[in-house]
Design an enzyme around this catalytic site. Structure first.
Site, mmCIF file in Angstrom:
data_model
loop_
_atom_site.group_PDB
_atom_site.id
_atom_site.type_symbol
_atom_site.label_atom_id
_atom_site.label_comp_id
_atom_site.label_asym_id
_atom_site.label_seq_id
_atom_site.Cartn_x
_atom_site.Cartn_y
_atom_site.Cartn_z
ATOM 1 C CG ASP A 174 0.257 32.750 27.414
ATOM 2 O OD1 ASP A 174 -0.489 31.946 28.006
ATOM 3 O OD2 ASP A 174 -0.176 33.551 26.572
ATOM 4 C CG ASN A 177 -1.362 22.186 32.201
ATOM 5 O OD1 ASN A 177 -0.783 21.114 32.280
ATOM 6 N ND2 ASN A 177 -2.094 22.528 31.158
#
Length: 198
Positions: free
Chosen positions: A69, A10
């Site tokens: 996460d 990302n």
């Protein structure tokens, strides 16, 4: 510099993590640069998914590995999207589709409370029995229409009531000070400064 493989592709996360850890002498290598595929994230908790991602990257690269996460948890949706935030609207995953689905589900809902959550996990080696773990939360609410052009993910919909702006309306430096990932990275950086990976 100490090299750490980052179990993420990302671009937004890569930028934020490099800003925090480069000044401490850590070179952050995205797993895609090393040909490492994304790990499965089959678990129902953020910590289990972060550990799975870090362990796969660590084994494949033979280097310390960092994974996070994170996701947005909406009170009126019983914590959803939660661990499914990235693929909330299904594949192919996109921020636009995820945001559109969230707005549709929140139509007519008066309780707009939500929070971002992030857990960061650093493994020194694949069988590290004592990973470094740091968490952060960012509390706010879901707006009725996207605002701002910065950030990524659900930032255009996530309002910080204290600042009166969405995540997408904040400059990166300001976002890093208040966001879930910024808080987790600050805690991780503090621990790393005391105990660098071997």
């Amino acid at each position: 510099m100490q090299r750490i493989v980052l179990a993420s592709n990302n671009p937004g996360k890569i930028r934020e993590i490099r800003r925090w850890l480069a000044p401490l002498g850590f070179e952050i290598l995205p797993q895609s640069d090393l040909g490492i595929p994304e790990a499965e994230e089959p678990y129902g908790t953020f910590i289990e998914n972060a550990l799975a991602k870090a362990r796969q990257a660590c084994r494949a690269a033979g280097l310390p590995a960092l994974a996070d996460d994170s996701g947005i948890c909406v009170t009126a949706l019983n914590g959803a999207p939660g661990v499914h935030s990235a693929r909330f609207a299904g594949d192919p995953c996109s921020d636009e589709r995820n945001n559109a689905k969230l707005l549709a589900l929140m139509e007519g809902v008066t309780d707009r409370r939500a929070h971002y959550y992030c857990v960061m996990v650093l493994l020194r080696h694949a069988n590290d029995p004592q990973p470094l773990i740091a968490e952060g939360e960012w509390h706010g609410e879901i707006v009725h229409a996207p605002r701002g052009t910065g950030g990524f993910g659900y930032d255009p919909l996530f309002l910080d009531p204290r600042l009166g702006r969405t995540g997408a309306e904040l400059a990166l430096e300001e976002k890093n000070r208040v966001s879930h990932r910024g808080k987790a990275l600050a805690r991780l950086a503090e621990r790393l400064s005391r105990s660098a990976p071997e």
